[in-house]
Motif scaffolding. Sequence first.
Motif, PDB file in Angstrom:
ATOM      1  N   GLY A 112       0.839  -1.195   0.000  1.00  0.00           N
ATOM      2  CA  GLY A 112       0.000   0.000   0.000  1.00  0.00           C
ATOM      3  C   GLY A 112       0.870   1.239   0.000  1.00  0.00           C
ATOM      4  N   GLU A 113       0.237   2.387  -0.162  1.00  0.00           N
ATOM      5  CA  GLU A 113       0.971   3.651  -0.229  1.00  0.00           C
ATOM      6  C   GLU A 113       0.325   4.686   0.683  1.00  0.00           C
ATOM      7  OE1 GLU A 113       2.532   5.387  -4.086  1.00  0.00           O
ATOM      8  OE2 GLU A 113       0.946   6.850  -3.644  1.00  0.00           O
ATOM      9  N   ALA A 114       1.151   5.419   1.391  1.00  0.00           N
ATOM     10  CA  ALA A 114       0.686   6.542   2.205  1.00  0.00           C
ATOM     11  C   ALA A 114       1.307   7.819   1.648  1.00  0.00           C
ATOM     12  CB  ALA A 114       1.066   6.364   3.664  1.00  0.00           C
ATOM     13  N   LYS A 115       0.450   8.794   1.372  1.00  0.00           N
ATOM     14  CA  LYS A 115       0.908  10.074   0.834  1.00  0.00           C
ATOM     15  C   LYS A 115       0.528  11.180   1.808  1.00  0.00           C
ATOM     16  CE  LYS A 115       0.489  13.114  -3.209  1.00  0.00           C
ATOM     17  NZ  LYS A 115      -0.160  13.279  -4.531  1.00  0.00           N
ATOM     18  N   LEU A 116       1.537  11.868   2.331  1.00  0.00           N
ATOM     19  CA  LEU A 116       1.325  12.995   3.235  1.00  0.00           C
ATOM     20  C   LEU A 116       1.694  14.273   2.488  1.00  0.00           C
ATOM     21  CD1 LEU A 116       2.973  11.566   6.495  1.00  0.00           C
ATOM     22  CD2 LEU A 116       0.607  11.293   5.687  1.00  0.00           C
ATOM     23  N   ASP A 117       0.680  15.054   2.146  1.00  0.00           N
ATOM     24  CA  ASP A 117       0.888  16.279   1.371  1.00  0.00           C
ATOM     25  C   ASP A 117       0.855  17.482   2.328  1.00  0.00           C
ATOM     26  OD1 ASP A 117       0.874  18.436  -0.351  1.00  0.00           O
ATOM     27  OD2 ASP A 117      -0.532  17.534  -1.764  1.00  0.00           O
ATOM     28  N   PHE A 118       2.021  18.107   2.528  1.00  0.00           N
ATOM     29  CA  PHE A 118       2.146  19.222   3.462  1.00  0.00           C
ATOM     30  C   PHE A 118       1.931  20.583   2.797  1.00  0.00           C
ATOM     31  CE2 PHE A 118       4.653  15.768   5.267  1.00  0.00           C
ATOM     32  CZ  PHE A 118       4.270  15.779   6.589  1.00  0.00           C
ATOM     33  N   THR A 119       1.552  20.596   1.526  1.00  0.00           N
ATOM     34  CA  THR A 119       1.457  21.857   0.779  1.00  0.00           C
ATOM     35  C   THR A 119       0.555  22.867   1.478  1.00  0.00           C
ATOM     36  OG1 THR A 119       1.760  20.598  -1.277  1.00  0.00           O
ATOM     37  CG2 THR A 119       0.991  22.873  -1.462  1.00  0.00           C
ATOM     38  N   ASP A 120      -0.637  22.439   1.902  1.00  0.00           N
ATOM     39  CA  ASP A 120      -1.596  23.330   2.563  1.00  0.00           C
ATOM     40  C   ASP A 120      -1.891  22.888   3.993  1.00  0.00           C
ATOM     41  OD1 ASP A 120      -2.062  24.978   0.234  1.00  0.00           O
ATOM     42  OD2 ASP A 120      -3.221  23.321  -0.598  1.00  0.00           O
ATOM     43  N   THR A 124       1.390  23.375  13.598  1.00  0.00           N
ATOM     44  CA  THR A 124       1.370  24.165  14.834  1.00  0.00           C
ATOM     45  C   THR A 124       2.568  23.873  15.730  1.00  0.00           C
ATOM     46  OG1 THR A 124       0.004  22.495  15.957  1.00  0.00           O
ATOM     47  CG2 THR A 124      -1.154  24.248  14.779  1.00  0.00           C
ATOM     48  N   HIS A 125       3.548  23.132  15.251  1.00  0.00           N
ATOM     49  CA  HIS A 125       4.735  22.804  16.037  1.00  0.00           C
ATOM     50  C   HIS A 125       5.884  22.609  15.064  1.00  0.00           C
ATOM     51  CE1 HIS A 125       2.253  19.319  15.063  1.00  0.00           C
ATOM     52  NE2 HIS A 125       3.366  18.669  14.876  1.00  0.00           N
ATOM     53  N   ASN A 126       7.096  22.456  15.578  1.00  0.00           N
ATOM     54  CA  ASN A 126       8.259  22.462  14.679  1.00  0.00           C
ATOM     55  C   ASN A 126       8.859  21.093  14.389  1.00  0.00           C
ATOM     56  OD1 ASN A 126       9.513  21.921  17.108  1.00  0.00           O
ATOM     57  ND2 ASN A 126      10.361  23.977  17.335  1.00  0.00           N
ATOM     58  N   THR A 127       8.331  20.020  14.967  1.00  0.00           N
ATOM     59  CA  THR A 127       8.887  18.689  14.724  1.00  0.00           C
ATOM     60  C   THR A 127       7.775  17.661  14.582  1.00  0.00           C
ATOM     61  OG1 THR A 127      10.855  19.229  16.041  1.00  0.00           O
ATOM     62  CG2 THR A 127      10.486  16.912  15.543  1.00  0.00           C
ATOM     63  N   LEU A 128       7.893  16.808  13.577  1.00  0.00           N
ATOM     64  CA  LEU A 128       6.989  15.673  13.399  1.00  0.00           C
ATOM     65  C   LEU A 128       7.825  14.400  13.392  1.00  0.00           C
ATOM     66  CD1 LEU A 128       4.391  14.147  12.650  1.00  0.00           C
ATOM     67  CD2 LEU A 128       4.823  14.758  10.252  1.00  0.00           C
ATOM     68  N   HIS A 129       7.569  13.517  14.362  1.00  0.00           N
ATOM     69  CA  HIS A 129       8.260  12.235  14.433  1.00  0.00           C
ATOM     70  C   HIS A 129       7.401  11.177  13.742  1.00  0.00           C
ATOM     71  CE1 HIS A 129      11.314  13.609  17.365  1.00  0.00           C
ATOM     72  NE2 HIS A 129      10.334  14.365  17.832  1.00  0.00           N
ATOM     73  N   GLY A 147      10.745  25.269   3.752  1.00  0.00           N
ATOM     74  CA  GLY A 147      10.813  25.311   5.208  1.00  0.00           C
ATOM     75  C   GLY A 147      10.645  23.956   5.869  1.00  0.00           C
ATOM     76  N   ILE A 148      10.298  22.915   5.090  1.00  0.00           N
ATOM     77  CA  ILE A 148      10.132  21.580   5.645  1.00  0.00           C
ATOM     78  C   ILE A 148      11.367  20.741   5.321  1.00  0.00           C
ATOM     79  CG2 ILE A 148       8.798  19.437   5.542  1.00  0.00           C
ATOM     80  CD1 ILE A 148       6.326  21.033   5.101  1.00  0.00           C
ATOM     81  N   GLU A 149      11.973  20.194   6.347  1.00  0.00           N
ATOM     82  CA  GLU A 149      13.196  19.393   6.216  1.00  0.00           C
ATOM     83  C   GLU A 149      12.906  17.960   6.632  1.00  0.00           C
ATOM     84  OE1 GLU A 149      16.716  19.589   9.145  1.00  0.00           O
ATOM     85  OE2 GLU A 149      17.320  20.883   7.476  1.00  0.00           O
ATOM     86  N   VAL A 150      13.379  16.986   5.849  1.00  0.00           N
ATOM     87  CA  VAL A 150      13.150  15.564   6.118  1.00  0.00           C
ATOM     88  C   VAL A 150      14.463  14.913   6.522  1.00  0.00           C
ATOM     89  CG1 VAL A 150      12.331  13.364   5.183  1.00  0.00           C
ATOM     90  CG2 VAL A 150      11.226  15.502   4.482  1.00  0.00           C
ATOM     91  N   ASP A 151      14.476  14.256   7.684  1.00  0.00           N
ATOM     92  CA  ASP A 151      15.671  13.622   8.240  1.00  0.00           C
ATOM     93  C   ASP A 151      15.461  12.111   8.285  1.00  0.00           C
ATOM     94  OD1 ASP A 151      17.854  12.750   9.661  1.00  0.00           O
ATOM     95  OD2 ASP A 151      17.467  13.953  11.444  1.00  0.00           O
ATOM     96  N   THR A 175      10.770  25.405   9.248  1.00  0.00           N
ATOM     97  CA  THR A 175       9.526  25.554  10.012  1.00  0.00           C
ATOM     98  C   THR A 175       9.020  24.212  10.529  1.00  0.00           C
ATOM     99  OG1 THR A 175       8.247  25.419   7.952  1.00  0.00           O
ATOM    100  CG2 THR A 175       8.857  27.617   8.745  1.00  0.00           C
ATOM    101  N   LEU A 176       9.397  23.121   9.864  1.00  0.00           N
ATOM    102  CA  LEU A 176       8.996  21.790  10.323  1.00  0.00           C
ATOM    103  C   LEU A 176      10.091  20.797   9.968  1.00  0.00           C
ATOM    104  CD1 LEU A 176       6.810  19.879  11.553  1.00  0.00           C
ATOM    105  CD2 LEU A 176       6.057  19.466   9.208  1.00  0.00           C
TER     106      LEU A 176
END
Length: 212
Positions: A112-120, A124-129, A147-151, A175-176
């Motif tokens: 399966g596939e999960a797509k997380l679109d952060f465009t819009d 409300t916070h600076n980190t997503l784990h 402004g979104i960085e992926v680690d 920003t995130l």
Amino acid sequence: MTGELEPAEGSAGEGTTRGLRASDLDRDQVVEILQVAAGDGRITAAELDERLDAALSARTFDDLASLTADLPSEGMPPRARDLVRIDQRFGDVTRTGRWLVPRRMEIRLTFGEAKLDFTDAMITHNTLHIDVDLRIGGNLILVTRPGIEVDTDQLERGSGDVKIRPASGPDTPVTLRVQLTGRSRGGDIIARPPRRRFSEWLRPPAPRGIGR
């Protein structure tokens, strides 16, 4: 009804909070409330500047609460969920539009596939784990914005590709920060900016300045 400020999650326990020290998250919450109030015309630009300065220098929760006490509760920004779980098999799941980004996600994918679109997305916070478990045929796609960085440094990889395409230059403020942990045992992880619309491809490039 006034905008009673509640402590940000994890910044204070139940009971009396007024004398407790404010966290950065508490200050950010008040900044958002004040910006919304100014946009609605509830406070003037001068009042906004004055209250922002006070919010950024506030030390206690009481200091922050006094800055929003005369504002309606409708001005409160949405509160992000602490954890969202996605367990998908033989199908796709998508988060797009004005969805509220949680603080943590657990994503399990098999064929399966999960797509997380952060465009819009509302952030409300600076980190997503994100803790991932990608098995054969399980792919994760992150559509980012400036402004979104992926680690992915802490991600355990077996097979499958990891492709991270920055959405902004190195000088853009972050920003995130999306931190990926867990295991990829056959799935792909792709982080990329939004694809250009057909009309944008047809648009001629802006003319360059001509030197004198």
